[in-house]
Scaffold this motif. Structure first.
Motif, PDB file in Angstrom:
ATOM      1  N   GLY A 281       8.634 -78.116   6.325  1.00 20.28           N
ATOM      2  CA  GLY A 281       7.545 -78.906   6.872  1.00 20.28           C
ATOM      3  C   GLY A 281       6.370 -78.058   7.292  1.00 20.28           C
ATOM      4  N   PRO A 282       5.288 -78.708   7.716  1.00 20.67           N
ATOM      5  CA  PRO A 282       4.064 -77.979   8.045  1.00 20.67           C
ATOM      6  C   PRO A 282       4.110 -77.338   9.418  1.00 20.67           C
ATOM      7  CG  PRO A 282       3.746 -80.301   8.449  1.00 20.67           C
ATOM      8  CD  PRO A 282       5.129 -80.162   7.861  1.00 20.67           C
ATOM      9  N   LEU A 283       3.177 -76.439   9.642  1.00 21.07           N
ATOM     10  CA  LEU A 283       2.854 -75.923  10.961  1.00 21.07           C
ATOM     11  C   LEU A 283       1.672 -76.751  11.460  1.00 21.07           C
ATOM     12  CD1 LEU A 283       3.234 -73.566  13.089  1.00 21.07           C
ATOM     13  CD2 LEU A 283       1.401 -72.400  11.851  1.00 21.07           C
TER      14      LEU A 283
ATOM     15  N   GLY B 112      -7.363 -72.970  -0.136  1.00 23.57           N
ATOM     16  CA  GLY B 112      -7.111 -73.314   1.245  1.00 23.57           C
ATOM     17  C   GLY B 112      -6.480 -74.671   1.424  1.00 23.57           C
ATOM     18  N   PRO B 113      -5.170 -74.830   1.157  1.00 19.10           N
ATOM     19  CA  PRO B 113      -4.567 -76.150   1.237  1.00 19.10           C
ATOM     20  C   PRO B 113      -4.372 -76.675   2.646  1.00 19.10           C
ATOM     21  CG  PRO B 113      -2.908 -74.526   0.706  1.00 19.10           C
ATOM     22  CD  PRO B 113      -4.225 -73.819   0.683  1.00 19.10           C
ATOM     23  N   GLU B 114      -4.676 -75.847   3.678  1.00 18.17           N
ATOM     24  CA  GLU B 114      -4.552 -76.399   5.004  1.00 18.17           C
ATOM     25  C   GLU B 114      -5.581 -77.505   5.183  1.00 18.17           C
ATOM     26  OE1 GLU B 114      -5.594 -73.516   4.271  1.00 18.17           O
ATOM     27  OE2 GLU B 114      -7.237 -72.819   5.496  1.00 18.17           O
TER      28      GLU B 114
ATOM     29  N   GLU C 244       1.256 -72.806   2.393  1.00 19.14           N
ATOM     30  CA  GLU C 244       0.261 -71.916   2.985  1.00 19.14           C
ATOM     31  C   GLU C 244       0.913 -70.942   3.954  1.00 19.14           C
ATOM     32  OE1 GLU C 244      -3.933 -70.809   3.591  1.00 19.14           O
ATOM     33  OE2 GLU C 244      -2.680 -71.639   2.017  1.00 19.14           O
ATOM     34  N   VAL C 245       1.911 -71.398   4.692  1.00 26.74           N
ATOM     35  CA  VAL C 245       2.670 -70.507   5.575  1.00 26.74           C
ATOM     36  C   VAL C 245       3.324 -69.404   4.753  1.00 26.74           C
ATOM     37  CG1 VAL C 245       4.620 -70.360   7.167  1.00 26.74           C
ATOM     38  CG2 VAL C 245       3.051 -72.305   7.298  1.00 26.74           C
TER      39      VAL C 245
END
Length: 303
Positions: free
Chosen positions: A43-45, A239-241, A97-98
């Motif tokens: 999962g995301p941050l 930059g997928p964030e 991205e992480v």
């Protein structure tokens, strides 16, 4: 020239004492920033920032570190923070991205962008644990800040609730892993599902436990994520964030990104999804850290 006496804020003074002390020193808009999902392997941050109003309106009944609250209490307090905050913003960094940039780099970048996206410009910044450089306002990293400062606790609730909602949605796409229950953290059930099914694209391949079941544990962390057919690698994407709009009440000002300049390891630009209300220009070059307000010290914590 005489300098004013240093203000000492005692931990037992309560969750709002540190902000009130800063406000008495002239810093009216004190922003807090925190994250959720550092320890998860899937999962995301998610990072969030919030500025609570001065006085009684900024006091939210039951506000505390999100980890100490029940899910129902978090949802209630989330709604209160959204309704009362002078400004709030939430930033979501996807798992790929992480993997591409590293957890700590993503963590600091996410908090930096959340603070920059606040519609009300902060005059002082409090962060949980880690100092965030590159801001042109003074700030202080507070040990266990989500248990000490109300604005940091509010940010922790925003980040936690947002991330939990995302993980519940991902559970519908990847039902084999139980994301709705453990939210991507390492539990015996999650570990068993990883061994049985292998990782999905929402897992962080830079984490040892994911890499070990993916057969890529002999690769360096940044290159463990496999290249999927028809997809670019995370490092090749612009930059997928993305900023996550927490609710219709939150309008993020693109101009707020002027707080930053760009770093050599940062994606240089990002286009917004069609119809998005969020505009982001990812151009960051680290500045020297702003002077930390040493006139305010948390007794029992770290400077």
């Amino acid at each position: 020239m005489l300098t004013p006496p240093r203000t000492v804020v005692r931990r037992e003074a309560g969750l709002y004492a540190l902000e009130r002390a800063l406000q008495r020193r002239g810093f009216r808009h004190v922003a807090g920033a925190d994250e959720a999902g550092r320890g998860a392997c899937a999962g995301p941050l998610v990072a969030a920032a919030a500025i609570l109003p001065e006085g009684r309106r900024g006091e939210i009944d039951g506000l505390a570190d999100s980890k100490l609250l029940t899910p129902a209490s978090r949802e209630r307090i989330y709604d209160e923070v959204v309704a009362r905050a002078l400004a709030y913003a939430v930033v979501v960094i996807p798992a790929e991205e992480v993997d591409a940039r590293g957890l700590h780099v993503c963590n600091l970048a996410a908090m930096r962008r959340a603070l920059a996206s606040l519609a009300t410009r902060p005059e002082y910044v409090l962060t949980d644990g880690f100092g965030v450089d590159g801001l042109d306002v003074p700030g202080l990293a507070v040990w266990k800040g989500d248990r000490v400062a109300a604005c940091v606790a509010a940010a922790s609730v925003l980040a936690k609730v947002t991330r939990d909602r995302i993980m519940v949605e991902l559970d519908g796409t990847f039902p084999a892993y139980g994301f709705a229950e453990h939210k991507g953290y390492i539990t015996p059930e999650h570990t068993a599902a990883l061994r049985e099914h292998g990782p999905c694209r929402e897992h962080r391949f830079s984490y040892v436990n994911v890499a070990s079941v993916s057969g890529r544990d002999d690769q360096p962390p940044r290159s463990r994520r496999p290249v999927l057919a028809g997809r670019h690698t995370a490092a090749a994407e612009p930059g997928p964030e993305a900023l996550f709009e927490a609710g219709s009440e939150a309008m993020f000002e693109p101009a707020a990104e002027a707080l930053f300049e760009a770093g050599p390891d940062e994606p240089m630009e990002r286009s917004c999804a069609p119809g998005s209300t969020v505009g982001v220009a990812l151009s960051e070059r680290p500045r020297p850290p702003a002077p930390v307000g040493e006139d305010v010290v948390m007794e029992g914590g770290e400077r």
